[in-house]
Each structure stands twice: as structure tokens, then as C-alpha cells.
Design an enzyme around this catalytic site. Structure first.
Site, PDB file in Angstrom:
ATOM      1  CB  CYS A 292      -0.941  -0.019   1.202  1.00  0.00           C
ATOM      2  SG  CYS A 292      -2.159  -1.334   1.087  1.00  0.00           S
TER       3      CYS A 292
HETATM    4  N1  LIG Z   1      -2.486  -6.095   1.475  1.00  0.00           N
HETATM    5  C1  LIG Z   1      -2.937  -5.035   2.130  1.00  0.00           C
HETATM    6  O1  LIG Z   1      -2.539  -4.736   3.248  1.00  0.00           O
HETATM    7  C2  LIG Z   1      -4.025  -4.167   1.516  1.00  0.00           C
HETATM    8  C3  LIG Z   1      -4.788  -3.349   2.350  1.00  0.00           C
HETATM    9  C4  LIG Z   1      -5.770  -2.573   1.791  1.00  0.00           C
HETATM   10  C5  LIG Z   1      -5.962  -2.585   0.409  1.00  0.00           C
HETATM   11  N2  LIG Z   1      -5.183  -3.365  -0.379  1.00  0.00           N
HETATM   12  C6  LIG Z   1      -5.445  -3.373  -1.828  1.00  0.00           C
HETATM   13  O2  LIG Z   1      -6.151  -4.562  -2.140  1.00  0.00           O
HETATM   14  C7  LIG Z   1      -5.808  -5.025  -3.449  1.00  0.00           C
HETATM   15  C8  LIG Z   1      -5.376  -6.483  -3.379  1.00  0.00           C
HETATM   16  O3  LIG Z   1      -4.195  -6.584  -2.611  1.00  0.00           O
HETATM   17  P1  LIG Z   1      -3.715  -7.927  -1.918  1.00  0.00           P
HETATM   18  O4  LIG Z   1      -2.678  -7.523  -0.916  1.00  0.00           O
HETATM   19  O5  LIG Z   1      -4.876  -8.752  -1.452  1.00  0.00           O
HETATM   20  O6  LIG Z   1      -3.045  -8.673  -3.154  1.00  0.00           O
HETATM   21  P2  LIG Z   1      -2.381 -10.133  -3.152  1.00  0.00           P
HETATM   22  O7  LIG Z   1      -1.195 -10.048  -4.026  1.00  0.00           O
HETATM   23  O8  LIG Z   1      -2.213 -10.629  -1.752  1.00  0.00           O
HETATM   24  O9  LIG Z   1      -3.463 -11.091  -3.791  1.00  0.00           O
HETATM   25  C9  LIG Z   1      -4.114 -10.903  -4.957  1.00  0.00           C
HETATM   26  C10 LIG Z   1      -4.687 -12.214  -5.479  1.00  0.00           C
HETATM   27  O10 LIG Z   1      -5.366 -11.900  -6.688  1.00  0.00           O
HETATM   28  C11 LIG Z   1      -5.170 -12.974  -7.587  1.00  0.00           C
HETATM   29  N3  LIG Z   1      -5.465 -12.508  -8.934  1.00  0.00           N
HETATM   30  C12 LIG Z   1      -4.717 -11.722  -9.749  1.00  0.00           C
HETATM   31  N4  LIG Z   1      -5.363 -11.501 -10.906  1.00  0.00           N
HETATM   32  C13 LIG Z   1      -6.554 -12.151 -10.824  1.00  0.00           C
HETATM   33  C14 LIG Z   1      -7.655 -12.300 -11.699  1.00  0.00           C
HETATM   34  N5  LIG Z   1      -7.677 -11.721 -12.903  1.00  0.00           N
HETATM   35  N6  LIG Z   1      -8.701 -13.055 -11.293  1.00  0.00           N
HETATM   36  C15 LIG Z   1      -8.692 -13.667 -10.093  1.00  0.00           C
HETATM   37  N7  LIG Z   1      -7.662 -13.565  -9.217  1.00  0.00           N
HETATM   38  C16 LIG Z   1      -6.619 -12.796  -9.576  1.00  0.00           C
HETATM   39  C17 LIG Z   1      -3.748 -13.390  -7.345  1.00  0.00           C
HETATM   40  O11 LIG Z   1      -3.511 -14.704  -7.803  1.00  0.00           O
HETATM   41  C18 LIG Z   1      -3.627 -13.249  -5.826  1.00  0.00           C
HETATM   42  O12 LIG Z   1      -3.931 -14.471  -5.161  1.00  0.00           O
HETATM   43  C19 LIG Z   1      -4.718  -4.078  -3.949  1.00  0.00           C
HETATM   44  O13 LIG Z   1      -5.300  -3.082  -4.735  1.00  0.00           O
HETATM   45  C20 LIG Z   1      -4.185  -3.440  -2.682  1.00  0.00           C
HETATM   46  O14 LIG Z   1      -3.677  -2.151  -2.908  1.00  0.00           O
HETATM   47  C21 LIG Z   1      -4.233  -4.178   0.143  1.00  0.00           C
END
Ligand SMILES: NC(=O)c1ccc[n+]([C@@H]2O[C@H](COP(=O)([O-])OP(=O)(O)OC[C@H]3O[C@@H](n4cnc5c(N)ncnc54)[C@H](O)[C@@H]3O)[C@@H](O)[C@H]2O)c1
Length: 451
Positions: A292
Site C-alpha cells: 500500500c
Molecule cells: N495487502 C494489504 O494490506 C491491503 C490493504 C488494503 C488494500 N489493499 C489493496 O487490495 C488489493 C489487493 O491486494 P492484496 O494484498 O490482497 O493482493 P495479493 O497479491 O495478496 O493477492 C491478490 C490475489 O489476486 C489474484 N489474482 C490476480 N489476478 C486475478 C484475476 N484476474 N482473477 C482472479 N484472481 C486474480 C492473485 O492470484 C492473488 O492471489 C490491492 O489493490 C491493494 O492495494 C491491500
């Protein structure tokens, strides 16, 4: 139309740690096999899917990665203990389906997209995963569905990736399908704030979209704050994380100022925190990691570049944050030279390499740049962090992790305390070893020096 109001769900769901599944309140979405589909089962999506299931919804959990699905199926995903319990319940329950088949999305009343939104090496948003996920959703869109983006992105993204293409395909958004944005606020590894208890900000493409999306969120969160538009909801997330970035940069600057005056910055922050209003503590460190803070403000800066709007304070904060790991490397060299040594051939151990305590997450971790930077200057480097057996460094090399016994045998001449996981053993760091404390919280270190 209701705008800018907070809506409170009457009855809270079971908080994390008490993951019993509730019976669904009222009817499930009629005509659909699932109440909600979650696209992307990472740090955000998996707890979201589990929260919906625990709240009584029928859940379709979709990820494109077979490896990720295997980890989830075998309960090896990095989750809080309460979520592990929820997962075990869900895996045995007919109302929870794990899949890699996007065609199943047609069977869900709502689709929530939470895929990664990283930046590339030029600090430009990489929207490829979000575009692909939205395209998959659009190809299967079914009248009556509510589509909600939760991935952090630029202002206007939900319009560009969902509303415009839906309209081009002949759908009337707000009547045939409903589109909303509500950024995730989850803090992985943080047990103090249950995922379900953190209020959510939501904006819809139309008032009806906002209404449908609020209802969807209130299935598992306790509070929803509605804003006037998709854009306001998108910008709210960018403000939240830019606020953190700017304040962390300020905390780092104060730390350096305090070090130059032989003051302990942690004592100063603790003292300032006694003010009950107008001050919020932020803590200095070796840099910022995770998905983030190092990334999200660049979505805003990228967008502003296009419209020629300057944001000097944010730009400066992000530059400072990016430079922080190099400051650690410089400081190691400075500390060593103070005791008549250089970096070449010196054994340096980095303790804790995750980007924050008690998570197995290395994304953007400053430790990786610190290890590569020290190695580039001739140091013999190693790390100790039982969350990771092996790491790939930014210079393309890999490094095997040491066990505590191996770390003692490595006999480091200097230790960089980078991340202090719960239970980190510092007892073996005898007074003969220099410890560079990048956490600024090592008051108990016999031989600690501040960054
Ligand atoms: N991790 C955090 O602390 C956090 C907190 C708040 C917001 N966010 C936001 O949330 C979003 C996701 O982050 P995250 O940390 O969960 O990511 P992540 O990398 O942990 O996981 C994302 C998942 O999405 C899957 N994926 C990718 N493309 C895909 C598709 N087309 N269809 C289905 N699955 C797909 C991947 O295989 C992976 O398992 C980002 O925009 C991030 O900025 C993250």
C-alpha cells in the site's frame, strides 16, 4: 438521495477470534446460486470471502492462481488465527466454493474485485491485473448483479474499467447492473481491528448503485460511510495512504534530527502522544514496505502528472521513503567506520526481513534493498527470519535464511534489527556486537545504536 451519511448495521457479526458462522438474515439473493463472488484471494480477498461466509452469505471464491488455491485448500495461507478457523469452517461448508473458473461468476448476485494494483519499476501504475479481472467480470456480467471494485486505484478507474464498457455493451448502470467502489482498509496481521469492524467508505455510479453496494457491504461490516461518487470513494483511499506516507516521511526526518541532537525520537513521540487532540503518532523506520504505502500515492502522482498538477509534498515524501533503505546502508558504513572498520568483508546480519512484524509478507520490504546494498559494498550478508527460507534480492541474487544456530555461527560483526517479530530473541546479541536498531524501539538492546 442519501449522501455522506453513516449507516450502522443493527447487529454486529462475530468478531475475529469468534468465527462462528451466522445464519443468513433474510433471504439470499433470489435467482442466483451465490450471494457474493470474490475475485482475487490474496491478503484482502480471502479474509473478505471468509467474512462474508461467516456472516451467512453463499460465497464463490475465485483466484486465477492454482498455487494460491492449493495454499488455501490446505489451510497454509498467511491469515490471522480467527480467519484460519473461518477457513476450516468454510472449506467444509456447501455454501463456500473455491474456484479458478470465471464462468461461475454468472451465478453470483454480487462480484467484488480485489486483485493487486502494483506499480512498475518506473513508479507507473500497473493496471494489467485489474484490467484482466474487470474484463473477466464484464464478459460474464448478468443483469441484476452488483459489481464492486475494492483494489486501490486512480480516481476515475471504476468508471473507465466498468461503467464505460458496460454502457458500451448496452447496459444501463443503476438499473440493469450496479457499480460501486469501496476500498479495502484491512491491515493484515493486525488483530486489534477486526476486518468486520472497520467502517467502509462506498461510492456508487448512481444512487441506486450506492444503495445496492451499501447493502452488500453491510452483510458483514458494521458501518458504511457513503460518499457522493465513485471518484470521491477512490480519492478517499488515496488520501488515507498518502497521509500515512507523508507522516512516515516526517517521522523519519524527525528521527534523523533527534539523532543529530543526541535525543531519543521514541521518547519524544511517546511524549507528544500524550496530547489528546491534534497529534497522531507515526514511527520512523528503515523504509516502508507492503502493497500500500510505497505504491498507492504513486497512483495519484501518476494521474497528477498527466494533468500538470504539482504535488510537491507528496512527491518529496515518496522520494524520502524510497531513499530510506540507502540511508540504512550508509549508516551501517558510518557505524563501522566509527569503530575503525569498513564494509568490505564484514559480516552483517539483518534480523527480521518482513516488511512489518508478524506477517510473512516481503512485498516492497526495505530489508531486500538493504541486503543488496550492503552486499554491493562488499559486506558478507545474511538474514534471520523464520518466515522465509529463501529470498530473491533486487540485484537478482538469492539468499538462504539462517536458523538461530546458524546466525550465531555466522558470528556477525554488526546486526541490523529491521523487523521485530513477536518473540524475536535478542538475548544472544552479546555486548560485543553492534546492533543498528532501525525500529527505534530497541530500548532493551545492550549495544544498540539508532539509525
Ligand atoms: N495487502 C494489504 O494490506 C491491503 C490493504 C488494503 C488494500 N489493499 C489493496 O487490495 C488489493 C489487493 O491486494 P492484496 O494484498 O490482497 O493482493 P495479493 O497479491 O495478496 O493477492 C491478490 C490475489 O489476486 C489474484 N489474482 C490476480 N489476478 C486475478 C484475476 N484476474 N482473477 C482472479 N484472481 C486474480 C492473485 O492470484 C492473488 O492471489 C490491492 O489493490 C491493494 O492495494 C491491500
Amino acid at each position: 438521495m442519501t449522501t455522506f451519511e453513516s449507516v450502522t448495521r443493527p447487529e454486529p457479526v462475530a468478531p475475529i477470534g469468534l468465527p462462528a458462522r451466522r445464519e443468513a438474515e433474510g433471504a439470499h439473493a433470489p435467482g442466483f446460486e451465490y450471494d457474493v463472488a470474490v475475485v482475487g484471494l490474496g491478503y484482502v480477498g480471502l479474509p473478505t470471502a471468509l467474512a462474508y461466509h461467516a456472516a451467512g452469505s453463499r460465497v464463490l471464491a475465485l483466484d486465477v492462481s492454482p498455487r494460491r488455491l492449493d495454499l488455501i485448500r490446505s489451510d497454509r495461507a498467511d491469515l490471522l488465527e480467527g480467519d484460519h478457523e473461518r477457513l476450516r469452517t468454510a472449506l467444509d461448508h456447501p455454501d463456500f466454493e473455491l474456484t479458478s473458473d470465471p464462468d461461475r461468476l454468472r451465478a453470483s448476485a454480487a462480484v467484488i474485485v480485489c486483485v493487486p494494483t502494483p506499480i512498475d519499476e518506473h513508479l507507473v501504475p500497473d493496471l494489467s491485473l485489474l484490467r484482466a479481472a474487470c474484463a473477466a467480470v464484464l464478459d460474464r456480467v448478468t443483469p441484476g448483479q452488483t459489481l464492486m471494485l475494492t483494489s486501490t486505484s486512480y480516481v476515475g478507474c471504476t468508471d473507465d474499467l466498468l461503467v464505460v464498457p458496460l454502457t458500451e455493451r448496452g447496459f444501463v448502470v443503476g438499473t440493469d447492473v450496479f457499480v460501486a467502489f469501496s476500498a479495502e482498509r484491512i491491515d493484515p496481521g493486525n488483530e486489534s481491528f477486526g476486518h468486520d469492524e472497520v467502517p467502509r467508505v462506498v461510492g456508487g455510479s448512481t444512487p441506486q448503485c450506492e444503495e445496492e453496494a451499501s447493502r452488500l457491504l453491510l452483510r458483514y461490516v458494521t458501518d458504511v460511510h457513503r460518499v457522493r461518487s465513485l471518484a470521491a470513494a477512490e480519492m478517499t483511499k488515496l488520501l488515507e495512504n498518502t497521509f500515512r506516507a507523508v507522516n512516515i516521511a516526517l517521522a523519519n526526518e524527525f528521527a534523523d534530527i533527534c539523532t543529530s541532537m543526541d535525543l531519543n525520537v521514541s521518547d519524544v513521540i511517546t511524549a507528544a502522544s500524550t496530547k489528546p487532540y491534534g497529534f497522531m503518532p507515526f514511527y520512523p523506520g528503515p523504509g516502508v514496505g507492503g502493497h500500500c504505502i510505497p505504491c498507492d500515492p504513486h497512483y495519484l502522482l501518476w494521474q497528477l502528472r498527466g494533468s500538470r498538477v504539482a504535488a510537491p509534498m507528496i512527491t518529496q515524501a515518496m522520494t524520502e521513503i524510497a531513499a530510506r533503505p540507502h540511508r540504512v546502508v550508509d549508516r551501517v558504513q558510518e557505524v563501522l567506520s566509527g569503530s575503525g572498520r569498513g564494509l568490505t568483508g564484514t559480516r552483517v546480519l539483518v534480523m527480521g526481513i518482513a516488511y512489518k512484524p508478524d506477517v510473512a509478507d516481503l512485498r516492497e520490504s526495505p530489508a531486500l534493498e538493504i541486503l543488496a546494498g550492503l552486499r554491493a559494498r562488499g559486506a558478507e550478508v545474511a538474514y534471520l527470519d523464520d518466515h522465509f527460507d529463501l529470498v530473491a534480492l533486487p540485484d537478482g541474487s538469492t539468499l538462504l535464511g539462517l536458523t538461530p544456530t546458524g546466525a550465531a555461527a555466522f558470528d556477525p560483526e554488526l546486526v541490523v534489527l529491521h523487523t521485530r517479530h513477536e518473540g524475536t530473541d535478542l538475548a544472544w546479541l552479546d555486548p560485543g556486537r553492534i546492533v543498528l536498531d532501525t525500529t527505534y524501539r530497541g530500548a532493551d538492546l545492550v549495544n544498540g545504536v539508532n539509525l
